[in-house]
Enzyme design. Structure first.
Site: not given
Lengths: 517, 517
Positions: A278-279, A309
């Site tokens: 995700h990061e 996002e």
């Protein structure tokens, strides 16, 4: 330092545009200092340095605010906007329009109000922590009431966009160009398909096995495996880092400096992986923005929080919870683990286990499908509070009812309910919807890029991520804030934002996972 | 932020003194940001962030310089200096005298000259690295010539202290109150005793065994051992860190934030320990300065580079190469190593091996005794260059002759000779003597504190460092820059700086180590 700022031919060295770009770059450099200090605070700072760090942030923030809202900045922007030659260059024109908008919004916010929100939210966060611990909403309610009021004042100061509502003035902080009514429509359509899907999976499907997730794995092995995946995804470690912090985050301080964090639990085989991916999705976007040439300009900034996002969710979920990815990643994992602890695992078990759908009281523990219902709940409630249709006192009751009707869950205490998130205590209203927007944009981009990359699944099976990253670079990253998120979505995918791609993607993946046709 | 600045009763909230203290604190906060960024650069920064870091440092340095030399700052200092009530408080008076001096020196340096030195030294460092690699002094000579000239211009701008010489104007940057003539005298006396001592040890003594130093030790064991020693010395890890960098250093950014670095070699049992203890000595000084109350004021700053170095040398050498220390530390080391690799080592072998005296071409590889001859050489040569008595072209020849006559060594190439140190390439002239001043001050303080702590050896044997640290805190650290280094020395030890304590200490330790009476 070499002057790396790119200028159109129209910009002579001493022209207003050249002066504006120089001023923007210095502002960005000051901001990047704040970013680096923020990373330091979360990752390496000694506890006793907290007060000093607060002073550093305060001094820098004042410097930055004064320069962002200076008369000189306003004059330079006005002079450039009046220059027909600059306007003729579409990129420069976009740059100037974004700057004008940012400047107008910045000067419209009374300094007093900015300071009051900063002060109240510092105290509110403190009280929120204690209230959450004790599950005592009453102890937090007066603070939330103040923050809702201050947010309403802020919205008044910023001004409601034409044809919009008060919420839109705040939404503009995170998702420029998006409107609450539009969110309401898309979220409603998504919800209409999601609720029955979730019900059917849970009532008629067969729940995948997840016991294997509890296989323990030493932190140093997880670190090596995570790092190898991040590197393989295309993250440039010569221009970034991966460290550990309590709450994972990505800090893109500036050109050549993008830092990721994650956290490991030795009791869980894949404790960090999806948070790391995700990061890394955020980090790849930061590394893909044209900061080398344009640091400080809107053209080198992210289009919106929702688009940011979309990048993290795509890598975390669309890639990291897909079967093709695990055909490559499982042998990699086995190679890193070495001994027999995971030798019995097969791709099907891992893929299915990673896609369990299970309503959870806690947003950040939720799966890809139910997560969006958490967001819609928060969006509806904060919008109603801002409008004055919902009082703070009534908030927990409405929250709990909705958790029951949407997710079938009884909320045992405000700790697992209305007090679970930090956002409102920070005074952030209008932020939550960007999470589901991220899922929606990710799905719509995923549809579009699969048309351009027909063999994407084969690439993923080989652990080749360059095709995917290249597409994201050229269709999303390179544009910075040239387009608003809705414009960017339409340009990159050929159609306006819709709930359909996300719903189709979830149905197409989850029904087979649950053995349904 | 709570206002932690301490004010005398005379200072009302809006008084010039209160305004001055607030301005100083903000300046210190800006400086602390630069410190944290400097740490980041050496310890964790991704390589590609170097250009951004340069821009950050440039923006901050300009901000800091402008505020340090502002008319407002000068006016505030003048207003406070004229206030009889402030003058009556000895601490405040000292604060104001230091501020006046710093301000006068800062405004006397033409901005153009400061910028030119920064630019030339950036290039000179680059050329120095290549020249050193190639052992080619000729490639560096033109840069050194420029830097000597710029240093002479700086000295002219700063002004030569009354009764002093041009070198003193630069020495004031590092060692306020010290004079070249005084250094010349003390160094000369030290040299008169050192040269025959070193000769006798090597000609008539028996060289201790050092083979045991090559016992390998895994980095993680060294890390744990070093950390335990640092903690035991009294370093507060709640307000600091210990990390790894290419060149060990200590960065005291501000209250609650003091960071040490060291480096490890797995091929050497104690590769990092003395460097770690050295930096911890600096770190304990930084943690002992009254920054909580007085951050930004001269009273919370180090007295001089020489005093700073006295703290590092005392812990590194006077403690870390003493027999009592090793009576505690060797069992500790054995406990950390665990297996039998060091079980055969005894205190005598370690103590003697750590005190070998052996002339070395390289300053930073040198022992406690010969090290000082390296410094005297550099002091004499840089002083002669500044005076115009020695041309840059003649420098390598003079250097090599002196290495032969002082240390009996033939210099094979400028790489191991005149090009070995970075200092001159950075434009730093007047810095070298502070290293030997550190040794001199350390010895003189050591003499004085042993009178107050008659059982110090027993304390060290038990690994108890609180008595020593407490003495340093109350006699040195707490005063900050209230006194100049010569004043502080006389106050803490009852006599002016002398070569005798250091010489007596070296003779008293080294003759027995070499089996001489």
């Amino acid at each position: 330092m070499p002057e790396q700022t790119e200028m159109p031919d129209a910009a002579q060295p001493d022209s207003p545009y050249a002066q504006l770009l120089a001023e923007l770059r210095e502002l960005a450099v000051l901001n990047s200092i704040n970013s680096t200090l923020g990373w330091d605070q979360e990752v390496v700072m000694p506890p006793a340095a907290a007060a000093l760090r607060g002073e550093q942030a305060a001094v820098l923030s004042t410097l930055i605010h004064d320069r962002r809202t200076s008369t000189r900045m306003g004059d330079l922007i006005a002079a450039c906007k009046a220059d027909a030659e600059l306007k003729a260059d579409p990129e420069t024109d976009a740059n100037l329009r974004r700057l004008r908008r940012d400047y107008d919004r910045a000067v419209r916010q009374p300094t007093e109000l900015v300071r009051e929100i900063a002060e109240v939210s510092t105290l509110a966060m403190h009280h929120w922590k204690d209230a959450r611990e004790a599950g005592d909403f009453g102890a937090f309610a007066p603070w939330l009431e103040q923050l809702v009021k201050l947010n309403r004042d802020t919205a008044d100061a910023l001004g409601v966009p034409e044809g919009g509502e008060v919420y839109d003035a705040l939404l503009e902080n995170f998702e420029p160009g998006m409107r609450a009514a539009e969110l309401d429509r898309v979220f409603g359509e998504l919800r209409g398909g999601l609720v029955p899907l979730i019900r059917e999976l849970r009532e008629n499907g067969s729940r995948p096995d997840t016991e294997w997730m509890r296989i323990p794995l030493a932190t140093e092995v997880q670190v090596a495996f995570n790092r190898s995946v991040v590197e393989r995804m295309g993250f440039d470690f010569g221009a970034g880092r991966l460290d550990v912090s309590t709450h994972p985050f990505c800090e893109g301080a500036g050109p050549g400096d993008t830092r990721l964090t994650t956290r490991y639990e030795e009791t869980e085989l894949l404790s960090a992986l999806h948070s790391t991916m995700h990061e890394t999705g955020h980090g790849l976007y930061e590394q893909g923005l044209p900061k080398d040439r344009r640091f400080g300009q809107p053209l080198a900034e992210a289009a919106s929080m929702g688009i940011h996002e979309s990048q993290s969710r795509m890598w975390e979920n669309f890639v990291g919870r897909s079967r093709p990815f695990w055909e490559w990643a499982l042998p990699e994992l086995k190679r890193h683990v070495g001994d027999g602890a995971v030798s019995g695992l097969d791709v099907d078990t891992v893929f299915r286990g990673l896609n369990v759908v299970e309503p959870d009281l806690i947003r950040i523990e939720s799966d890809e499908a139910t997560y969006n219902l958490h967001i819609m709940l928060r969006f509806d409630l904060e919008r109603a509070m801002l409008r004055g249709d919902l009082s703070v006192a009534d908030l927990p009751g409405v929250w709990n009812e909705r958790m029951k009707s949407d997710l079938g869950l009884d909320v045992p205490s405000a700790r697992e309910g209305v007090l679970q998130d930090i956002h409102w205590s920070m005074g952030a209203i209008g932020y939550f919807p960007t999470y589901t927007l991220g899922n929606l944009y990710a799905a719509q981009l995923w549809d579009a890029l699969r048309v351009d990359l027909p063999d994407l699944d084969d690439q993923l099976r080989r652990g080749e991520f360059g095709g995917l990253l290249g597409w994201l670079r050229s269709h999303v990253h390179v544009h910075g804030r040239r387009y608003t998120a809705p414009e960017l979505c339409e340009r990159a995918t050929g159609r306006p934002l819709s709930h359909e791609p996300l719903l189709r993607y979830l149905e197409g993946k989850l029904r087979p996972v649950y053995g349904l046709v």
